[in-house]
Scaffold this active site. Sequence first.
Site, PDB file in Angstrom:
ATOM      1  N   ALA A 188     -13.596 -29.487  30.625  1.00 35.89           N
ATOM      2  CA  ALA A 188     -12.595 -29.372  29.557  1.00 35.89           C
ATOM      3  C   ALA A 188     -13.252 -29.507  28.190  1.00 35.89           C
ATOM      4  CB  ALA A 188     -11.507 -30.434  29.739  1.00 35.89           C
ATOM      5  N   TYR A 189     -14.197 -30.407  28.067  1.00 38.53           N
ATOM      6  CA  TYR A 189     -14.955 -30.586  26.833  1.00 38.53           C
ATOM      7  C   TYR A 189     -15.672 -29.289  26.459  1.00 38.53           C
ATOM      8  CZ  TYR A 189     -18.483 -32.598  23.657  1.00 38.53           C
ATOM      9  OH  TYR A 189     -19.296 -32.880  22.585  1.00 38.53           O
ATOM     10  N   GLY A 190     -16.393 -28.709  27.427  1.00 35.59           N
ATOM     11  CA  GLY A 190     -17.115 -27.471  27.174  1.00 35.59           C
ATOM     12  C   GLY A 190     -16.192 -26.328  26.800  1.00 35.59           C
TER      13      GLY A 190
END
Length: 263
Positions: free
Chosen positions: A167-169
């Site tokens: 999700a961060y990426g």
Amino acid sequence: MTNTTHTTPRAPVGLLTGKVVFITGASRGIGAAAGRLFAAEGAAVVLAARGIDALERIVKEIRADGGVADAVTLDLADSSNIRVAVDRVEELHGRLDGAFNNGAVIQQPGPLDTTSDEDIDAQFSVNFRSHWTAMIAEAALMRRTGGGAIVNTSSIGSRRANPALPAYGAMKRALNSITETAAVTWGHEGIRVNGITPGGTATEMIDAWEAVSPGIVEANNAATPLGRMAEPREVAEVAAWLLSDRASMVTGAMVPVDGGAGA
């Protein structure tokens, strides 16, 4: 704790003299290093984060060194609060020349199919939507005085598959897209917009990741041609250049600051 090879700070050269610069995520890590560096380079800095006590300590330090600094509380998950923080810059200085949108939140490390809805929502609101909201408010203030420069902190994890932080990426990759779009949209108004994609950096965020996934720092160093983590100031140095008039023809760029790890 993270393991780095310390570098010798360069003497300030007045790179940002006369500029008003707004910095988010400024209470620690890259943002705190940026506050100190930008002020040393001549900018009047407005530091924003949720941790007001930490911000006030940095402001006191900058002022003791003869710099100009103020602090404003900021919750990046609250769009209205972002606009209030930018309004505070106008109240303090009447203008905005540069903005370093650096604030972020890490997700719970883990694969795609175990990432929670709560993590996805937090990544969207803080690591993507907040930058969108901030850039619009910042650009509105900048165009009143003929333009300015914006730098967004993305990540090396935005450039490739990111199985440990999906999700961060994903949100950092989306940030790359709106960074480039903003550069094209506002270029004719004299507003430059760029991004940086740091690799492993010796911050509290990496320490937290190492705590739940031991070996992350060692693996990062092994995958980095320069063989170490970046220091926060090294990343801030690149942002300082992009915000300065030395980078007057640079816009729409995503600049790696990763020791060669993404090469």
